[in-house]
Design a protein around this motif. Structure first.
Motif, PDB file in Angstrom:
ATOM      1  N   ASN A 103      -4.398  17.577  46.395  1.00 19.10           N
ATOM      2  CA  ASN A 103      -3.648  17.662  45.136  1.00 19.10           C
ATOM      3  C   ASN A 103      -2.576  18.741  45.199  1.00 19.10           C
ATOM      4  OD1 ASN A 103      -5.009  15.586  43.858  1.00 19.10           O
ATOM      5  ND2 ASN A 103      -6.537  16.925  42.943  1.00 19.10           N
ATOM      6  N   ALA A 104      -2.915  19.860  45.830  1.00 17.50           N
ATOM      7  CA  ALA A 104      -1.940  20.947  45.923  1.00 17.50           C
ATOM      8  C   ALA A 104      -0.721  20.532  46.744  1.00 17.50           C
ATOM      9  CB  ALA A 104      -2.597  22.183  46.538  1.00 17.50           C
ATOM     10  N   ARG A 105      -0.958  19.881  47.898  1.00 19.17           N
ATOM     11  CA  ARG A 105       0.165  19.485  48.739  1.00 19.17           C
ATOM     12  C   ARG A 105       0.977  18.356  48.083  1.00 19.17           C
ATOM     13  NH1 ARG A 105       0.706  22.581  51.107  1.00 19.17           N
ATOM     14  NH2 ARG A 105      -0.196  22.623  53.183  1.00 19.17           N
ATOM     15  N   ILE A 106       0.284  17.406  47.446  1.00 15.20           N
ATOM     16  CA  ILE A 106       0.996  16.337  46.738  1.00 15.20           C
ATOM     17  C   ILE A 106       1.865  16.930  45.641  1.00 15.20           C
ATOM     18  CG2 ILE A 106       0.704  14.358  45.184  1.00 15.20           C
ATOM     19  CD1 ILE A 106      -1.785  13.614  46.845  1.00 15.20           C
ATOM     20  N   GLY A 107       1.306  17.882  44.894  1.00 18.00           N
ATOM     21  CA  GLY A 107       2.078  18.515  43.833  1.00 18.00           C
ATOM     22  C   GLY A 107       3.295  19.249  44.364  1.00 18.00           C
ATOM     23  N   GLU A 108       3.120  19.923  45.494  1.00 18.56           N
ATOM     24  CA  GLU A 108       4.222  20.666  46.105  1.00 18.56           C
ATOM     25  C   GLU A 108       5.349  19.731  46.533  1.00 18.56           C
ATOM     26  OE1 GLU A 108       4.832  22.816  50.397  1.00 18.56           O
ATOM     27  OE2 GLU A 108       2.947  23.213  49.344  1.00 18.56           O
ATOM     28  N   VAL A 109       4.987  18.631  47.209  1.00 19.72           N
ATOM     29  CA  VAL A 109       6.005  17.702  47.704  1.00 19.72           C
ATOM     30  C   VAL A 109       6.626  16.911  46.553  1.00 19.72           C
ATOM     31  CG1 VAL A 109       6.434  15.740  49.226  1.00 19.72           C
ATOM     32  CG2 VAL A 109       4.875  17.550  49.941  1.00 19.72           C
ATOM     33  N   THR A 110       5.809  16.486  45.595  1.00 17.83           N
ATOM     34  CA  THR A 110       6.322  15.761  44.432  1.00 17.83           C
ATOM     35  C   THR A 110       7.295  16.630  43.649  1.00 17.83           C
ATOM     36  OG1 THR A 110       4.286  14.460  44.248  1.00 17.83           O
ATOM     37  CG2 THR A 110       5.678  14.575  42.304  1.00 17.83           C
ATOM     38  N   GLY A 111       6.970  17.902  43.539  1.00 14.13           N
ATOM     39  CA  GLY A 111       7.840  18.812  42.797  1.00 14.13           C
ATOM     40  C   GLY A 111       9.212  18.982  43.425  1.00 14.13           C
ATOM     41  N   ALA A 112       9.317  18.652  44.717  1.00 11.98           N
ATOM     42  CA  ALA A 112      10.609  18.768  45.413  1.00 11.98           C
ATOM     43  C   ALA A 112      11.277  17.409  45.626  1.00 11.98           C
ATOM     44  CB  ALA A 112      10.408  19.462  46.756  1.00 11.98           C
ATOM     45  N   ALA A 113      10.649  16.318  45.131  1.00 15.99           N
ATOM     46  CA  ALA A 113      11.211  14.966  45.321  1.00 15.99           C
ATOM     47  C   ALA A 113      12.585  14.877  44.665  1.00 15.99           C
ATOM     48  CB  ALA A 113      10.277  13.925  44.725  1.00 15.99           C
ATOM     49  N   THR A 114      13.482  14.140  45.320  1.00 15.41           N
ATOM     50  CA  THR A 114      14.855  14.042  44.808  1.00 15.41           C
ATOM     51  C   THR A 114      15.282  12.625  44.451  1.00 15.41           C
ATOM     52  OG1 THR A 114      15.703  13.876  47.079  1.00 15.41           O
ATOM     53  CG2 THR A 114      15.601  16.084  46.082  1.00 15.41           C
ATOM     54  N   HIS A 115      14.657  11.600  45.074  1.00 18.78           N
ATOM     55  CA  HIS A 115      15.157  10.256  44.763  1.00 18.78           C
ATOM     56  C   HIS A 115      14.104   9.156  44.710  1.00 18.78           C
ATOM     57  CE1 HIS A 115      15.369  10.601  49.186  1.00 18.78           C
ATOM     58  NE2 HIS A 115      15.066   9.330  49.199  1.00 18.78           N
ATOM     59  N   GLU A 116      12.895   9.356  45.240  1.00 18.61           N
ATOM     60  CA  GLU A 116      11.961   8.231  45.292  1.00 18.61           C
ATOM     61  C   GLU A 116      10.515   8.718  45.313  1.00 18.61           C
ATOM     62  OE1 GLU A 116      13.146   4.505  47.604  1.00 18.61           O
ATOM     63  OE2 GLU A 116      11.646   5.422  48.897  1.00 18.61           O
ATOM     64  N   LEU A 117       9.668   8.115  44.483  1.00 17.36           N
ATOM     65  CA  LEU A 117       8.240   8.422  44.438  1.00 17.36           C
ATOM     66  C   LEU A 117       7.484   7.118  44.217  1.00 17.36           C
ATOM     67  CD1 LEU A 117       5.737  10.222  44.232  1.00 17.36           C
ATOM     68  CD2 LEU A 117       6.354  10.717  41.859  1.00 17.36           C
ATOM     69  N   TYR A 118       6.878   6.601  45.302  1.00 13.09           N
ATOM     70  CA  TYR A 118       6.128   5.342  45.246  1.00 13.09           C
ATOM     71  C   TYR A 118       4.648   5.659  45.451  1.00 13.09           C
ATOM     72  CZ  TYR A 118      10.521   2.699  45.799  1.00 13.09           C
ATOM     73  OH  TYR A 118      11.766   2.156  45.632  1.00 13.09           O
ATOM     74  N   ALA A 119       3.806   5.196  44.535  1.00 15.77           N
ATOM     75  CA  ALA A 119       2.375   5.475  44.629  1.00 15.77           C
ATOM     76  C   ALA A 119       1.565   4.199  44.445  1.00 15.77           C
ATOM     77  CB  ALA A 119       1.966   6.504  43.578  1.00 15.77           C
ATOM     78  N   ALA A 120       0.614   3.978  45.340  1.00 17.21           N
ATOM     79  CA  ALA A 120      -0.344   2.873  45.229  1.00 17.21           C
ATOM     80  C   ALA A 120      -1.714   3.494  45.002  1.00 17.21           C
ATOM     81  CB  ALA A 120      -0.342   2.017  46.494  1.00 17.21           C
ATOM     82  N   GLN A 121      -2.300   3.247  43.837  1.00 19.54           N
ATOM     83  CA  GLN A 121      -3.558   3.871  43.435  1.00 19.54           C
ATOM     84  C   GLN A 121      -4.615   2.791  43.214  1.00 19.54           C
ATOM     85  OE1 GLN A 121      -3.638   6.999  43.586  1.00 19.54           O
ATOM     86  NE2 GLN A 121      -1.698   7.913  42.983  1.00 19.54           N
ATOM     87  N   PRO A 122      -5.393   2.429  44.248  1.00 17.63           N
ATOM     88  CA  PRO A 122      -6.307   1.288  44.153  1.00 17.63           C
ATOM     89  C   PRO A 122      -7.650   1.596  43.495  1.00 17.63           C
ATOM     90  CG  PRO A 122      -6.417   2.218  46.353  1.00 17.63           C
ATOM     91  CD  PRO A 122      -5.359   3.003  45.607  1.00 17.63           C
ATOM     92  N   GLU A 123      -7.939   2.867  43.241  1.00 16.26           N
ATOM     93  CA  GLU A 123      -9.261   3.197  42.716  1.00 16.26           C
ATOM     94  C   GLU A 123      -9.475   2.609  41.329  1.00 16.26           C
ATOM     95  OE1 GLU A 123      -7.006   5.426  43.533  1.00 16.26           O
ATOM     96  OE2 GLU A 123      -7.723   6.677  45.187  1.00 16.26           O
ATOM     97  N   HIS A 124     -10.707   2.193  41.073  1.00 15.86           N
ATOM     98  CA  HIS A 124     -11.058   1.743  39.727  1.00 15.86           C
ATOM     99  C   HIS A 124     -10.850   2.914  38.782  1.00 15.86           C
ATOM    100  CE1 HIS A 124     -13.369   0.275  36.301  1.00 15.86           C
ATOM    101  NE2 HIS A 124     -13.279  -0.933  36.840  1.00 15.86           N
TER     102      HIS A 124
END
Length: 318
Positions: free
Chosen positions: A109-130
């Motif tokens: 979660n920490a690394r995802i938050g860090e990278v997401t916070g610096a995203a500039t043009h695209e964020l694609y997420a596939a979340q298959p969990e119920h």
């Protein structure tokens, strides 16, 4: 007395020279370098004087003890170094500069938050969990990340399982981010979990490190790997159904995919689901799943309702 040269040795000639110096005889041009190195003689104003061999012996023993202590210390380091081999191999074969293993949910979660916070043009997420309820804090954090990305102009796409449509917390999140421009779709078939950011970062589940925490994962930055995962996301996105509020009928034909259009056209022409499957080259099970997905997405209970809606939708677009 200076330290003994650890490489010094005594030959028979050196021993004979030492005896000559002890007895006070001149040694002429004899080589005395080994005797000087070991500390058996001294040069005093151009004359050589013999020293007590016991002094040289004590100094030699002290040197040997120091060397031995260093050797023992180095030997003790060997098993420690060997224990690091597994860590090196893990990074070499499964990680390194292009792959970072994140062994816990918190680190992921920490690394995802860090990278997401610096995203500039695209964020694609596939979340298959119920879908399951998250703490209000986790829900707020996830929403804030997405809202901030949308505010920066990032293109946000998310795929959920079809069950997400009936989950109140997921509905609330999706409604908020879609109002700000995010795109959300659902799939009724199994799909892998991934997050692709700016075509430079990929987060995936762990399938490499045995006995790791179930929430462990990988942060990949290898360009080819990231682009391959993005292409896979696009393949999942194309047949996915556009998110619609459960229990409400979607009025536009844009809510269905090209494959679903083909199935509906064939059904409207009078074919059964099995006949339609053979006609358009799909497995009967696939057609049944697509029809079920359409009914769920459009809030309809029967195929007759679905076909009636399709007839009205087609008429309105002619």
């Amino acid at each position: 007395m200076s330290d003994i040269d650890s490489g010094a040795t005594l030959s028979l000639a050196d021993i004979e020279t030492y005896k000559m110096i002890v007895s006070g005889k001149a040694v002429g041009t004899r080589d005395v370098s080994a005797l000087l190195a070991i500390g058996l003689i001294q040069n005093r104003g151009g004359r050589f004087h013999a020293l007590d061999p016991r002094g040289a012996t004590n100094e030699l023993l002290a040197t040997v003890q120091t060397d031995l202590a260093s050797t023992i210390s180095n030997l003790a380091l060997v098993p420690v170094l060997e224990g690091l081999v597994g860590t090196f191999d893990l990074e070499r074969f499964f990680g390194g500069a292009a792959g970072e293993f994140l062994p816990s949910r918190e680190q992921m979660n920490a690394r995802i938050g860090e990278v997401t916070g610096a995203a500039t043009h695209e964020l694609y997420a596939a979340q298959p969990e119920h879908p399951v309820d998250r703490s209000p804090e986790m829900q707020a954090m996830g929403t804030a990340r997405t809202v901030a990305a949308l505010a920066r102009g990032v293109h946000v796409r998310t795929i959920y399982p079809a069950a997400g449509r009936d989950h109140a917390q997921t509905q609330s999140y999706v409604g908020e981010v879609m109002a700000l421009g995010a795109e959300v779709r659902t799939l009724s078939v199994a799909f892998p979990r991934m997050i692709v950011i700016d075509r430079d970062h990929l987060f995936i589940e762990n399938h490499t490190v045995a006995r790791a925490d179930q929430h462990a994962g990988w942060h990949m930055t290898d360009h080819q790997t990231v682009l391959w995962a993005r292409a896979l996301f696009e393949m999942m996105w194309e047949p996915a159904a556009v998110w619609g509020s459960p229990g409400k009928t979607t009025s536009g034909a844009a809510a269905i995919t090209a494959r679903q259009h083909a199935i509906l056209r064939a059904l409207a022409a009078g074919g059964s689901q099995d006949q339609v499957a053979a006609q358009i080259g799909l497995a009967p099970r696939t057609v049944n799943k697509e029809v079920a997905e359409l009914r769920l997405n459009l809030g309809m209970k029967t195929v007759n309702q679905l076909m009636a809606w399709y007839g009205r939708s087609t008429a309105n677009h002619e």
